[in-house]
Design an enzyme around this catalytic site. Structure first.
Site, PDB file in Angstrom:
ATOM      1  N   GLU A 203       0.714   1.129  10.679  1.00  0.00           N
ATOM      2  CA  GLU A 203       1.840   0.742  11.853  1.00  0.00           C
ATOM      3  C   GLU A 203       2.469  -0.400  11.415  1.00  0.00           C
ATOM      4  O   GLU A 203       3.571  -0.593  11.415  1.00  0.00           O
ATOM      5  CB  GLU A 203       1.289   0.184  12.885  1.00  0.00           C
ATOM      6  CG  GLU A 203       1.453  -0.196  14.003  1.00  0.00           C
ATOM      7  CD  GLU A 203       1.273  -1.942  13.553  1.00  0.00           C
ATOM      8  OE1 GLU A 203       1.836  -2.843  14.442  1.00  0.00           O
ATOM      9  OE2 GLU A 203       0.922  -2.938  12.669  1.00  0.00           O
TER      10      GLU A 203
ATOM     11  N   ASP B 233      -4.173  -0.112   9.371  1.00  0.00           N
ATOM     12  CA  ASP B 233      -3.782  -0.558   7.533  1.00  0.00           C
ATOM     13  C   ASP B 233      -3.394  -1.453   8.052  1.00  0.00           C
ATOM     14  O   ASP B 233      -3.610  -2.319   9.638  1.00  0.00           O
ATOM     15  CB  ASP B 233      -2.504   0.674   7.751  1.00  0.00           C
ATOM     16  CG  ASP B 233      -1.751   0.347   8.621  1.00  0.00           C
ATOM     17  OD1 ASP B 233      -1.958   0.171  10.096  1.00  0.00           O
ATOM     18  OD2 ASP B 233      -0.555  -0.161   8.432  1.00  0.00           O
TER      19      ASP B 233
END
Length: 384
Positions: A140, A77
Site C-alpha cells: 500500500e 506493509d
C-alpha cells in the site's frame, strides 16, 4: 473492556510488529502467521499474490456465505526506518506508560490486530446472519499497488458486501472522502556541449526549470479556478515537484534532467486532463528550443474516495463511533480502489493518529487500541 482483553490485542500487535514488512519487501512470513491464526478459528482463507514476487494479499471470511457481509481491511506493509532516530527497536513492541511503540503501530498494524480480535469474536458466535470478511493487503505504501490483484479477482467473481471499513488511523472518526494521487516522471532531454560554448548545446536542466514553471502556473490555475471542497484541509487539488536529478559535470551542458512530479486531486477531478495540459505546455516549450524534448510518464495513480452522507452503511458506522458528521483527509488510502472495483460503500475509520505515522518512535496509545477493539466488536454485533 477488561485488562485481559486489552492484553490479548497487545500480544497480537506485538507479533505483527515483529515482522519487518517494509514496503517493497516480502510480507509472506506475516501472512503465514495471520493465516494460521485465522484458520485455527475456522475462517475460509485465500491468498492472492500482489504485483511483485513475495508479496501477498489475504482474504478471510467467517460466517455464512451471503452477500451482505462487512469487510475490515488493513495493509500489512510499513515504511522504512533507516535514517530515523528511533529510541526503541522499531520491530519490537515496546510499552512505556500507555504508549505502544513500534513501526506500524498506528499505520496500520494496530487496526490489523483489532481485526484479528474481531475474527476471534465472530468465530465464537454461532448465529451470525452475515459474514465478517478480513482483507490484509500488501504494498500500500508505494501507491496502493498490491491490493489491486485481489480486488480484480473479487470483481470478476461479482463479490458483494454491504460495505468496507479501511482502518487507517483517523482517531476512530469516520472519514468518507480522500484525495486521489497521480505520480509521474518528467524526462527533459537536450544536447550535451562543452560549458565554454553553452550555446552549442541544449541545457536539459534549464528546460526542466521551464517545465517546473509550467507546473507552478497550472497549480495556480487549480487554486483560482479549479474545483474546491472546504471539507479538506487543503480545499483544492495540488501539483508539486518533489524530485529533480540531472547533469554529470559542471563543465558539461546537461543533456538529461528528470523530475518527480505528483498531483493530489479531489474526487471528481480528472487528473489526466491536467496532465494533458502539462504535455501541451511542454510541447510548446520544445517548439521554441532546438534539440529540446520532454516526455511525461505516469508512474502510479489511484482514485480518490467520496461517499455520500446519506448512505446507510456510512450512517450505521457513524452510530457506532458517535460522529455527527464525516471528515475528509488529504492522504490517500485503498478506499477509492475498493469503491471502484467492488462498487460498495467504503468508510475510513481506525485507531491511532496519522500524525505519528512514518516517523521515528511511532506509537499508539493502549486506550486507542482498546477503543479499536470495541469498535470492531460493535461492527461484528451488527452481523448478528
Amino acid at each position: 473492556m477488561s485488562a485481559e482483553y486489552d492484553m490479548m490485542v497487545e500480544d497480537i500487535l506485538g507479533h505483527l510488529i515483529a515482522f519487518p514488512t517494509i514496503c517493497e519487501r516480502s510480507n509472506e512470513a506475516l501472512i503465514d502467521w495471520v493465516e494460521s491464526f485465522l484458520l485455527a478459528l475456522g475462517a475460509r482463507c485465500e491468498r492472492v499474490p500482489g504485483a511483485h514476487t513475495g508479496r501477498f494479499n489475504l482474504l478471510a471470511s467467517i460466517g455464512p456465505e451471503t452477500p451482505d457481509g462487512v469487510i475490515l481491511s488493513a495493509h500489512s506493509d510499513v515504511v522504512p526506518v533507516e535514517g530515523q532516530p528511533w529510541t526503541t527497536d522499531p520491530f519490537h513492541l515496546t510499552k512505556h506508560d500507555n504508549r505502544l511503540y513500534g513501526r506500524g503501530t498506528s499505520d496500520m498494524k494496530g487496526f490489523l490486530a483489532c481485526m484479528l480480535v474481531a475474527a476471534r469474536t465472530a468465530a465464537a458466535l454461532p448465529d451470525l446472519k452475515a459474514p465478517l470478511h478480513l482483507v490484509v493487503s500488501c504494498d500500500e505504501e508505494i501507491g496502493c499497488v498490491g491490493v489491486r490483484s485481489l480486488l480484480k479477482e473479487l470483481a470478476t467473481r461479482k463479490f458483494r458486501a454491504r460495505g468496507s471499513i479501511i482502518g487507517e488511523p483517523t482517531g476512530l472518526h469516520v472519514v468518507s472522502g480522500h484525495k486521489g494521487k497521480l505520480a509521474a516522471r518528467v524526462i527533459c532531454r537536450g544536447l550535451a556541449a562543452h560549458s565554454a560554448n553553452p550555446d552549442r548545446g541544449c541545457n536539459a536542466i534549464l528546460l526542466a526549470a521551464d517545465v517546473i514553471g509550467s507546473i507552478r502556473a497550472l497549480q495556480q490555475e487549480l487554486l483560482e479556478k479549479g474545483v474546491q471542497d472546504d471539507a479538506y484541509e487543503v480545499p483544492y487539488s495540488t501539483m508539486q515537484v518533489g524530485l529533480i536529478q540531472g547533469g554529470t559535470a559542471l563543465n558539461i551542458v546537461p543533456d538529461y534532467c528528470e523530475l518527480g512530479f505528483e498531483m493530489r486531486f479531489l474526487p471528481g477531478v480528472d487528473p489526466e486532463s491536467w496532465l494533458d495540459r502539462l504535455r501541451q505546455e511542454a510541447a510548446r516549450l520544445c517548439d521554441s528550443i532546438e534539440h529540446a524534448r520532454v516526455e511525461v510518464e505516469v508512474v502510479n495513480s489511484y482514485p480518490g474516495l467520496h461517499a455520500p452522507d446519506n448512505i446507510t452503511f456510512l450512517r450505521n458506522i457513524m452510530q457506532i463511533t458517535g460522529d455527527n458528521a464525516t471528515g475528509r483527509i488529504g492522504f490517500g488510502t485503498e478506499g477509492g480502489l475498493f469503491s471502484e472495483y467492488l462498487d460498495i460503500p467504503v468508510v475510513i475509520c481506525g485507531p491511532g493518529s496519522i500524525d505519528r505515522a512514518h516517523k521515528a518512535d511511532e506509537f499508539i496509545l493502549d486506550t486507542e487500541l482498546a477503543a479499536g477493539v470495541q469498535f470492531v466488536s460493535r461492527v461484528v454485533e451488527g452481523l448478528l
